[in-house]
Motif scaffolding. Sequence first.
Motif, PDB file in Angstrom:
ATOM      1  N   HIS A  47       0.855  -1.202   0.000  1.00  0.00           N
ATOM      2  CA  HIS A  47       0.000   0.000   0.000  1.00  0.00           C
ATOM      3  C   HIS A  47       0.889   1.249   0.000  1.00  0.00           C
ATOM      4  O   HIS A  47       1.825   1.359   0.798  1.00  0.00           O
ATOM      5  CB  HIS A  47      -0.897   0.003   1.244  1.00  0.00           C
ATOM      6  N   CYS A  48       0.600   2.203  -0.919  1.00  0.00           N
ATOM      7  CA  CYS A  48       1.375   3.448  -1.047  1.00  0.00           C
ATOM      8  C   CYS A  48       0.435   4.652  -0.971  1.00  0.00           C
ATOM      9  O   CYS A  48      -0.625   4.662  -1.620  1.00  0.00           O
ATOM     10  CB  CYS A  48       2.129   3.497  -2.375  1.00  0.00           C
ATOM     11  N   ARG A  49       0.817   5.661  -0.214  1.00  0.00           N
ATOM     12  CA  ARG A  49       0.030   6.887  -0.151  1.00  0.00           C
ATOM     13  C   ARG A  49       0.959   8.068   0.130  1.00  0.00           C
ATOM     14  O   ARG A  49       2.068   7.885   0.684  1.00  0.00           O
ATOM     15  CB  ARG A  49      -1.046   6.797   0.932  1.00  0.00           C
ATOM     16  N   SER A  59      -1.892  12.528  -5.666  1.00  0.00           N
ATOM     17  CA  SER A  59      -2.379  11.301  -5.026  1.00  0.00           C
ATOM     18  C   SER A  59      -2.118  10.117  -5.950  1.00  0.00           C
ATOM     19  O   SER A  59      -1.899  10.286  -7.159  1.00  0.00           O
ATOM     20  CB  SER A  59      -3.879  11.401  -4.705  1.00  0.00           C
ATOM     21  N   ILE A  60      -2.128   8.929  -5.370  1.00  0.00           N
ATOM     22  CA  ILE A  60      -1.909   7.702  -6.135  1.00  0.00           C
ATOM     23  C   ILE A  60      -3.270   7.060  -6.381  1.00  0.00           C
ATOM     24  O   ILE A  60      -3.987   6.697  -5.422  1.00  0.00           O
ATOM     25  CB  ILE A  60      -0.977   6.750  -5.376  1.00  0.00           C
ATOM     26  N   SER A  63      -3.721   2.859  -4.955  1.00  0.00           N
ATOM     27  CA  SER A  63      -2.775   2.888  -3.839  1.00  0.00           C
ATOM     28  C   SER A  63      -2.411   1.492  -3.336  1.00  0.00           C
ATOM     29  O   SER A  63      -1.320   1.302  -2.771  1.00  0.00           O
ATOM     30  CB  SER A  63      -3.350   3.709  -2.673  1.00  0.00           C
TER      31      SER A  63
END
Length: 210
Positions: A47-49, A59-60, A63
């Motif tokens: 998970h990426c944010r 923003s991704i 995510s």
Amino acid sequence: MPPEEVTVTVSRKGPQPLDARPSKLEVLAGDRFGIAIENEGSSAHVHCRITGELGDYLSIDQSNHYVEANSDAYISLRAPDVDRELEGTLAISTGYGATTVYVGLAVTAAPEEIEVDETLGIPAGGSSGSGGGGRFVQPTTGGSAGRTRSRNRAATGEIDRTTLAVTLVGVVAIGVAVVSASVVGGSWGFLAVLAVAAAVAVAGWLAYTA
């Protein structure tokens, strides 16, 4: 030139199951950068944010990424077009938040382009082409003094010619006066000669000083 990127390694051998390099990434506004995920173990959810001030501008979309065992994934991003520096943090987690690493992100404004006037490189009286026909104008010193000397020389030549003409006329006038005095005789003839001589002298002085 490849875009800047953050490399994330999952299930790396050792005590740290999640790692990210570098610890901070700086990109120019409008440039592209990415997150490269390298899974060296079993499949995992990553998970990426983006948080902080930069998170309000970037923003991704996706995510949460599922990465198969021993495979890679890549997230492509584009820095926002801003005219000031923005900072934020990229938070990367796995194991449903059990392990999280952080990478500092900074977006800086692109430098302004300075337009240069092409005519500044053209020599005076010529062109910027390869013919080399132009020439540079060499500035001269004492220009006003040179023009003054030229005017003085011109004026002096004119005065010399005027003075010569007056002198010749004076000589002729005196000669005529002398002949007339010898014919008339007496004091009146002598006074006439003196008067003519004085007039000639005054005329010559005025011509010289004009």
